[in-house]
Design an enzyme around this catalytic site. Structure first.
Site, PDB file in Angstrom:
ATOM      1  N   GLY B 100       0.770  -1.194  -0.009  1.00  0.00           N
ATOM      2  CA  GLY B 100       0.129  -0.128   0.009  1.00  0.00           C
ATOM      3  C   GLY B 100       0.765   1.218   0.046  1.00  0.00           C
ATOM      4  O   GLY B 100       1.173   1.751   1.219  1.00  0.00           O
ATOM      5  N   THR B 101       1.082   1.712  -1.161  1.00  0.00           N
ATOM      6  CA  THR B 101       2.084   2.858  -1.085  1.00  0.00           C
ATOM      7  C   THR B 101       1.759   3.419  -2.682  1.00  0.00           C
ATOM      8  O   THR B 101       1.326   2.673  -3.449  1.00  0.00           O
ATOM      9  CB  THR B 101       3.375   2.489  -0.930  1.00  0.00           C
ATOM     10  OG1 THR B 101       4.009   3.635  -0.888  1.00  0.00           O
ATOM     11  CG2 THR B 101       3.913   1.740  -2.010  1.00  0.00           C
ATOM     12  N   THR B 102       2.367   4.487  -2.978  1.00  0.00           N
ATOM     13  CA  THR B 102       2.749   5.194  -4.378  1.00  0.00           C
ATOM     14  C   THR B 102       3.934   5.784  -4.561  1.00  0.00           C
ATOM     15  O   THR B 102       4.334   6.423  -3.736  1.00  0.00           O
ATOM     16  CB  THR B 102       1.727   6.043  -4.838  1.00  0.00           C
ATOM     17  OG1 THR B 102       0.497   5.854  -4.299  1.00  0.00           O
ATOM     18  CG2 THR B 102       1.911   6.416  -6.339  1.00  0.00           C
ATOM     19  N   LYS B 133       9.715   7.219   2.401  1.00  0.00           N
ATOM     20  CA  LYS B 133       9.934   6.010   1.403  1.00  0.00           C
ATOM     21  C   LYS B 133      11.047   6.274   0.327  1.00  0.00           C
ATOM     22  O   LYS B 133      11.392   5.309  -0.458  1.00  0.00           O
ATOM     23  CB  LYS B 133       8.420   6.128   0.766  1.00  0.00           C
ATOM     24  CG  LYS B 133       7.621   5.808   1.653  1.00  0.00           C
ATOM     25  CD  LYS B 133       6.136   5.370   0.984  1.00  0.00           C
ATOM     26  CE  LYS B 133       5.000   5.105   2.110  1.00  0.00           C
ATOM     27  NZ  LYS B 133       3.837   4.955   1.524  1.00  0.00           N
TER      28      LYS B 133
END
Lengths: 249, 317
Positions: B100-102, B133
């Site tokens: 779950g991330t971009t 990140k």
């Protein structure tokens, strides 16, 4: 059962590793090998014992390539050389696989020297009885390099060097006559150096030239003879000039 | 020399030189001889009862009437399914983290642009809005984090160590190709053991800008545009639409920022702060870190609009 943990190479009371020094003796008895680094060419020359009549000379190549851009010549025990060369060739490919880059000359020299050193500090094995001359061009920077390793596992870079029989005389000659050369001049210098200790003639020397564009190229006997002839002519001219009294105007 | 015995009575010398087998079915002394080994044993009775180790439980679900509701060995209910192997795979998929991330990165004329959000989620719970990140492997290489945060952080740091060792040993920087290959080989050796890493290695080396995608399945791809994570479909839409090779650094940064913003808008697992980094010939530089909430109002400012009906106080009753 005997266990292979007893070292053969141990220190003497005065700090020598005799096995390593004996290995260097073996190198000194081996065929002469010379390497000369030019600006765009590097040349390796090796003394060839007169060819035995029935032997297929193509199977006794003394100058081998480790990769497209790296070559090696050595003096000493040829069987040890075969083993070392095989391990180095595998390492060249392994390096290409893990970092997707060809090895630099320094890297593979370090690897070979490390291997030679390992065998001076392990149980049940003797040191490799050979010194190598490694030449090549680094990828990307394209700088030419010449390195030498010896049975103790040390290595260093050289502009020109010799190993094997009478290497001291060859080195003396090179020290006196070395200058930055390129192309055919480098080849001539290398052959001149080798001719100091080897009987004249293309039959007795094996020469290989490495360039960035063409990689390693073994010179044909005829080519070597041609260069030898040139050198002889130059020598004769120099002798004649010395002998003839200077013309006075 | 060490000798081990298993219950069948076969003695094996641990150093692989000699194997001796001894029969135990006869009580009394028995002798065996192998090279360098002489063994004497005296036993009364050596027959092992292994009936207790056999499973008496039925293989599929239903209870066995013959056992009177009492079984000698423990058993567990196995679900009635025709596809037992497939069921196992599905179970693994259920617990697999969905990354779950971009994160995104692309190469353009001036170098590499790297951008990411900063939200960490544990299922439906947002555990942090300020996760870094984009990991700085060394002054000229960046890695992005998607998947397990601990996995990414640890292995990127480990990669940084390996890159530095390479520099020290070889007196030159490692290439982006080499660094990504080191990481990919490590992750491949842990394949199937539950690592979850979906990362991009971006950097500038002798051959120019480099960008690689590396994941915990052991895959490694070279490319010019990548986006990783649950928000990546949204980011790809905006990125692919606005991408041109000849962009200035500001244009590229704005494109990266907008792509992350749009992904955070639609994807619940992405949010927080959109960080944008630029990697050029002199190394990486952090360009911006904007809260996506504020970016929303920057891109779609609230304009006062006329109201159709206005509520007015009714005077009196």
């Amino acid at each position: 059962m005997a266990r292979y943990d007893r070292a053969i190479t141990v220190f003497s009371p005065d700090g020598h590793l005799f096995q390593v020094e004996y290995a260097l003796e073996a190198v000194r008895k081996g065929n002469a090998a010379v390497g000369v680094r030019g600006t765009d060419t590097i040349v390796l020359g090796v003394e060839k014992k007169s060819t035995v009549k029935l032997q297929d000379s193509r199977s006794v190549r003394k100058i081998v390539n480790l990769d497209d851009h790296i070559a090696l010549a050595c003096a000493g025990l040829k069987a040890d050389a075969r083993v070392l060369v095989n391990r180095a060739r595998i390492e060249c490919q392994s390096h290409r696989l893990t970092v997707e880059d060809p090895v630099t000359v320094e890297y593979i020299t370090r690897y070979i020297a490390g291997l030679q050193q390992k065998y001076t500090q392990s149980g049940g094995v003797r040191p490799f009885g050979l010194s190598t001359l490694i030449i090549g061009f680094d990828p990307y920077t394209n700088s030419p390099s010449l390195y030498q390793t010896d049975p103790s596992g040390t290595f260093s870079a050289w502009k020109a060097n010799a190993t094997g029989r009478n290497s001291n005389s060859i080195r003396e000659f090179l020290e006196k006559n070395y200058k930055e050369t390129s192309g055919q001049e480098t080849v001539k210098l290398a052959i001149r150096a080798l001719l100091e200790v080897v009987e004249s003639g293309g039959k007795n020397i094996e020469v290989a030239v490495m360039t960035k564009e063409h990689g390693l190229r073994q010179l044909e006997e005829a080519e070597i003879d041609a260069v030898v002839a040139e050198i002889e002519a130059e020598k004769a001219a120099a002798e004649a000039a010395k002998k003839a009294p200077p013309k006075e105007t | 020399m060490a000798v081990g015995l298993d219950f069948n009575g076969t003695a094996q010398q641990v150093n692989n030189f000699v194997s001796v087998s001894i029969q135990f079915d006869k009580p009394g002394a028995c002798k065996a001889r192998g090279s360098d080994l002489r063994v004497h044993f005296k036993f009364i009775k050596m027959k092992l009862d292994t009936s207790g180790l056999e499973s008496t439980a039925p293989f599929f679900g239903s209870s066995n009437e013959l056992l009177d509701g009492f079984s000698a060995a423990p058993f567990f209910e196995v679900p009635n399914t025709t596809n037992f192997d497939g069921f196992q795979k599905e179970a693994i998929q259920m617990v697999k983290p969905a990354k779950g991330t971009t994160t995104l990165a692309f190469i353009f004329k001036e170098g590499v642009m790297v951008a990411a959000d900063s939200r960490a989620s544990m299922g439906g719970y947002i555990s942090s809005q300020s996760v870094k990140k984009i990991i700085e492997i060394n002054p000229y290489m960046l890695g992005t984090m998607a998947g397990g945060a601990a996995d990414c952080q640890f292995w990127h740091r480990n990669l940084g160590i390996k890159c530095r060792l390479h520099e020290l040993a070889n007196k030159r920087r490692i290439s982006v190709t080499g660094a990504s290959k080191l990481l990919a080989n490590i992750l491949y050796s842990y394949r199937g053991m539950g690592l979850s890493v979906g990362t991009m290695i971006a950097g500038w080396d002798e051959t120019g800008p480099g960008l690689y995608y590396v994941d915990s399945e052991g895959g490694r791809l070279k490319g010019t545009r990548f986006s990783v994570g649950s928000g990546s479909p949204y980011a790809y839409g905006v990125l692919d639409n606005g991408y041109r090779y000849d962009m200035s650094i500001e244009e590229a940064a704005e494109l990266a920022r907008r792509s992350i913003y749009h992904a955070t808008f639609r994807d619940g697992a992405s949010g927080g702060v959109a960080s944008v980094y630029y990697v050029g010939p002199d190394g990486w530089k952090k360009l911006s870190g904007d809260d996506v909430g504020e970016l929303h109002y920057k891109y779609y400012p609230v304009t006062p609009s006329t109201v159709e009906q206005e509520m007015v106080e009714v005077a009196g009753a």
